[in-house]
Design a protein around this motif. Sequence first.
Motif, PDB file in Angstrom:
ATOM      1  N   LEU A  11      52.447  36.459  92.153  1.00 56.07           N
ATOM      2  CA  LEU A  11      51.423  36.184  91.141  1.00 56.07           C
ATOM      3  C   LEU A  11      50.132  35.656  91.750  1.00 56.07           C
ATOM      4  CD1 LEU A  11      53.183  34.647  88.016  1.00 56.07           C
ATOM      5  CD2 LEU A  11      52.007  36.828  88.209  1.00 56.07           C
ATOM      6  N   GLU A  12      50.241  34.795  92.747  1.00 57.33           N
ATOM      7  CA  GLU A  12      49.026  34.255  93.363  1.00 57.33           C
ATOM      8  C   GLU A  12      48.143  35.373  93.900  1.00 57.33           C
ATOM      9  OE1 GLU A  12      50.500  29.798  94.708  1.00 57.33           O
ATOM     10  OE2 GLU A  12      50.673  31.439  96.155  1.00 57.33           O
ATOM     11  N   ASP A  13      48.771  36.415  94.414  1.00 55.07           N
ATOM     12  CA  ASP A  13      48.012  37.556  94.909  1.00 55.07           C
ATOM     13  C   ASP A  13      47.578  38.468  93.764  1.00 55.07           C
ATOM     14  OD1 ASP A  13      46.973  39.206  97.073  1.00 55.07           O
ATOM     15  OD2 ASP A  13      48.582  40.601  96.518  1.00 55.07           O
ATOM     16  N   ALA A  14      48.495  38.759  92.859  1.00 56.93           N
ATOM     17  CA  ALA A  14      48.250  39.751  91.812  1.00 56.93           C
ATOM     18  C   ALA A  14      47.222  39.309  90.780  1.00 56.93           C
ATOM     19  CB  ALA A  14      49.561  40.109  91.116  1.00 56.93           C
ATOM     20  N   VAL A  15      47.166  38.038  90.461  1.00 57.47           N
ATOM     21  CA  VAL A  15      46.246  37.592  89.398  1.00 57.47           C
ATOM     22  C   VAL A  15      44.842  37.285  89.914  1.00 57.47           C
ATOM     23  CG1 VAL A  15      48.090  36.710  87.906  1.00 57.47           C
ATOM     24  CG2 VAL A  15      46.895  35.140  89.435  1.00 57.47           C
ATOM     25  N   GLN A  16      44.602  37.508  91.193  1.00 56.89           N
ATOM     26  CA  GLN A  16      43.260  37.240  91.734  1.00 56.89           C
ATOM     27  C   GLN A  16      42.183  38.064  91.032  1.00 56.89           C
ATOM     28  OE1 GLN A  16      43.086  37.589  95.984  1.00 56.89           O
ATOM     29  NE2 GLN A  16      44.605  35.985  96.311  1.00 56.89           N
ATOM     30  N   GLU A  17      42.553  39.228  90.527  1.00 55.63           N
ATOM     31  CA  GLU A  17      41.577  40.082  89.858  1.00 55.63           C
ATOM     32  C   GLU A  17      41.287  39.633  88.419  1.00 55.63           C
ATOM     33  OE1 GLU A  17      43.550  44.017  88.307  1.00 55.63           O
ATOM     34  OE2 GLU A  17      44.377  43.526  90.284  1.00 55.63           O
ATOM     35  N   TYR A  18      42.036  38.628  87.932  1.00 56.37           N
ATOM     36  CA  TYR A  18      41.834  38.121  86.575  1.00 56.37           C
ATOM     37  C   TYR A  18      41.274  36.712  86.627  1.00 56.37           C
ATOM     38  CZ  TYR A  18      45.168  41.867  85.649  1.00 56.37           C
ATOM     39  OH  TYR A  18      45.807  43.066  85.606  1.00 56.37           O
ATOM     40  N   GLU A  19      40.582  36.367  85.586  1.00 57.38           N
ATOM     41  CA  GLU A  19      40.117  34.990  85.441  1.00 57.38           C
ATOM     42  C   GLU A  19      41.102  34.277  84.519  1.00 57.38           C
ATOM     43  OE1 GLU A  19      36.194  32.618  83.869  1.00 57.38           O
ATOM     44  OE2 GLU A  19      35.918  34.567  84.854  1.00 57.38           O
ATOM     45  N   ILE A  24      45.817  27.206  81.517  1.00 57.03           N
ATOM     46  CA  ILE A  24      47.082  27.805  81.947  1.00 57.03           C
ATOM     47  C   ILE A  24      47.257  27.533  83.436  1.00 57.03           C
ATOM     48  CG2 ILE A  24      48.382  29.950  82.256  1.00 57.03           C
ATOM     49  CD1 ILE A  24      46.898  31.084  79.833  1.00 57.03           C
ATOM     50  N   SER A  25      48.227  26.686  83.740  1.00 54.70           N
ATOM     51  CA  SER A  25      48.455  26.337  85.151  1.00 54.70           C
ATOM     52  C   SER A  25      49.238  27.448  85.843  1.00 54.70           C
ATOM     53  CB  SER A  25      49.230  25.021  85.257  1.00 54.70           C
ATOM     54  OG  SER A  25      50.581  25.196  84.869  1.00 54.70           O
ATOM     55  N   MET A  26      49.088  27.528  87.144  1.00 52.28           N
ATOM     56  CA  MET A  26      49.836  28.521  87.915  1.00 52.28           C
ATOM     57  C   MET A  26      51.327  28.265  87.777  1.00 52.28           C
ATOM     58  SD  MET A  26      50.012  31.263  89.646  1.00 52.28           S
ATOM     59  CE  MET A  26      48.372  31.678  90.144  1.00 52.28           C
TER      60      MET A  26
END
Length: 73
Positions: A11-19, A24-26
Motif C-alpha cells: 500500500l505504501e507504494d501503491a497509494v503514492q499516486e493518490y492523495e 485516514i491513517s496509513m
Amino acid sequence: MIDREIVKEFLEDAVQEYEVPGDISMDDLVDVFREYLEIDVYDWLKDNFKCFFNYGNPDWDWIREQIKKFKLK
C-alpha cells in the motif's frame, strides 16, 4: 491470515499516486484493506473449491492428473 507487513509495503507504494485524506491513517488503511483482502480470498477459496471438486461430483481422474502435473514442477 494475510501478512500485515506485506500489505503495508504494498500500500505504501501503491497509494503514492493518490492523495489520501489526512483523517485516514496509513495504519487504518492497511488494516481495513487487509480485512477486505481476507474476505475476498476466503470467497475466492470457496469458489475454487467448488470448481476443483466439480460442484460436489469430484472427477478423481482429473484430480490425479493435476497432482501429477504439480509433482512434475
